[in-house]
Write an enzyme that holds these catalytic residues in place. Structure first.
Site, short mmCIF file in Angstrom:
data_model
loop_
_atom_site.label_atom_id
_atom_site.label_comp_id
_atom_site.label_asym_id
_atom_site.label_seq_id
_atom_site.Cartn_x
_atom_site.Cartn_y
_atom_site.Cartn_z
CG ASP A 131 -15.46 23.01 9.68
OD1 ASP A 131 -14.87 23.63 8.78
OD2 ASP A 131 -14.86 22.40 10.60
CD1 TRP B 108 -11.34 17.64 10.22
CD2 TRP B 108 -10.92 18.94 12.01
NE1 TRP B 108 -9.98 17.84 10.31
CE2 TRP B 108 -9.69 18.63 11.38
CE3 TRP B 108 -10.90 19.74 13.15
CZ2 TRP B 108 -8.46 19.09 11.87
CZ3 TRP B 108 -9.69 20.20 13.63
CH2 TRP B 108 -8.48 19.87 12.99
CE LYS C 36 -7.03 22.07 6.83
NZ LYS C 36 -7.93 22.05 7.97
C1 PLP Z 1 -8.20 21.93 9.36
C2 PLP Z 1 -9.64 21.88 9.81
C3 PLP Z 1 -10.08 22.49 11.00
C4 PLP Z 1 -9.13 23.17 11.95
O1 PLP Z 1 -8.66 24.35 11.44
P1 PLP Z 1 -7.68 25.30 12.28
O2 PLP Z 1 -7.54 26.46 11.35
O3 PLP Z 1 -6.42 24.54 12.53
O4 PLP Z 1 -8.36 25.67 13.55
C5 PLP Z 1 -11.43 22.44 11.30
N1 PLP Z 1 -12.31 21.81 10.49
C6 PLP Z 1 -11.92 21.21 9.35
C7 PLP Z 1 -12.93 20.54 8.50
C8 PLP Z 1 -10.57 21.22 8.99
O5 PLP Z 1 -10.19 20.62 7.85
#
Ligand code: PLP
Length: 361
Positions: free
Chosen positions: A172, A102, A196
């Site tokens: 993030d 990511w 998540k």
């Molecule tokens: C799932 C995830 C993403 C992507 O998220 P989307 O909502 O599909 O754009 C980005 N960063 C992390 C750490 C993730 O777990």
């Protein structure tokens, strides 16, 4: 109907109580005579749902007033691109710490707009560690420093907030937000897709230190402008009302359960159970991440060969455990232990792992 033990990495399990409440309110919300998803986002009823969700999230994460909160469509990936457009000048340097899949996605999204500088990377070691802070090469002229608080695929998690000096820290937190107390004031910006730890897919939460909104950034359409979204309380256009409402139910549930300190306790208990089963398996199960950087949320693990991996997936499914297939980027298996997953589900997984090893080890 039997609900299974759901270890999906995302979209992920929601608490049964939240789903039941949404079900009960599906046809008719609170005397309105229609579903919350069938009425205007500018109606008094939805505005109240929206404001309540923000207030609850602020309480849950202890978000200070000098940080704005947005609820936006577009997921985490869209926010990754907007960081550069809103907070860095064209071609300006930005620092990224690369700890897994990511982090690399985050870089890909800003490459067209800025000068990406990799301040540190654990890629050479296969993303099994967090590069020690004293090895990071930060640039004084960077617009921001970006980290991925939890790497959902590689199973690596920052266990402390790194000190980065005057340059604002952007993070993030898609897969670990609200899983433990967090000092939001240490961050210039935090973003997370909701699917998540926070609820349903289709909405992302962005927490921005307000003074940063004064930055010029780059030429961009209004819809890509965080300042415009803040000025209109995330209602510059039609927001994802259903997802926002459902996330609000999840925030309330998390507060009722005892808040982030309780989820920190449960996350520690769940992850210790699973890592314990891996580490005590005599090498039958393996996780390659160095212990100090192991994620409490996502645990990738591996069996000795593909045949056993395939058998594990079939038999675990039959035993009522789903979502355990590893991401295709790393293979193997993965257990995701987000806030909605009860400790008893982690125990059920560990019981299955021990029993599977007895039969196949
Ligand atoms: C799932 C995830 C993403 C992507 O998220 P989307 O909502 O599909 O754009 C980005 N960063 C992390 C750490 C993730 O777990």
């Amino acid at each position: 109907m039997a609900r299974v033990h759901n270890f999906s990495a995302g979209p992920a399990a929601l608490p049964e109580a939240v789903l039941r409440q949404a079900q009960a309110e599906m046809l008719e919300w609170n005397g309105v005579g229609a579903s919350i998803v069938e009425i205007s986002h500018r109606s008094a009823e939805f505005m109240e749902v929206a404001a309540r969700a923000e207030a609850d999230l602020r309480t849950l994460l202890s978000i200070p007033d000098d940080h704005a909160v947005l609820f936006l469509a577009g997921g985490a990936t869209t926010q990754q691109a907007l960081l550069a457009l809103n907070f860095a000048g064209p071609g300006q340097a930005v620092d990224y710490v690369v700890t897994g899949h990511w982090s690399k996605t985050a870089i890909k999204q800003v490459k067209p707009y800025v000068n990406v500088h990799v301040a540190a990377s654990s890629e050479a070691g296969g993303f099994t560690d967090i590069p020690p802070r004293d090895t990071w090469q930060l640039r004084a002229d960077a617009a921001y420093v970006h980290i991925t608080a939890n790497e959902t695929i590689h199973g690596v998690e920052f266990r402390d907030t790194p000190q980065v000096g005057k340059v604002p820290l952007f993070a993030d937190f898609s897969s670990s937000i609200a899983s433990e107390p967090l000092d939001v004031s240490k961050y210039g910006l935090i973003y997370a897709g909701a699917q998540k730890n926070l609820g349903p897919v289709g909405v992302a939460v962005v927490i921005i230190r307000r003074d940063l909104l004064e930055r010029a950034g780059q030429p961009r359409a209004e819809i890509f402008d965080y300042r415009a979204h803040v000025a209109r309380d995330s209602m510059l256009n039609t927001p994802p009302t259903w997802n926002w409402y459902l996330a609000g139910l999840m925030f309330r549930w998390m507060l009722d359960q005892g808040g982030v300190s309780e989820f920190a306790r449960r996350s520690a208990a769940k992850s210790q159970l699973v890592y314990g089963a891996i580490d005590s398996s005599g090498g039958f199960y393996r996780n390659q991440v160095v212990p100090a950087a192991r994620s409490r949320m996502n645990i990738p693990f591996f069996l000795p060969d593909q045949t056993l991996t395939a058998r594990f997936l079939i038999e675990s499914r039959a035993a009522g455990l789903i979502g355990l297939k590893g991401h295709k980027a790393v293979g193997g298996l993965r257990a995701s232990l987000y806030n909605a997953l009860p400790v008893s589900d982690a125990q059920a997984l560990v019981d299955f792992m021990r029993e599977f090893q007895q039969r196949n080890g």
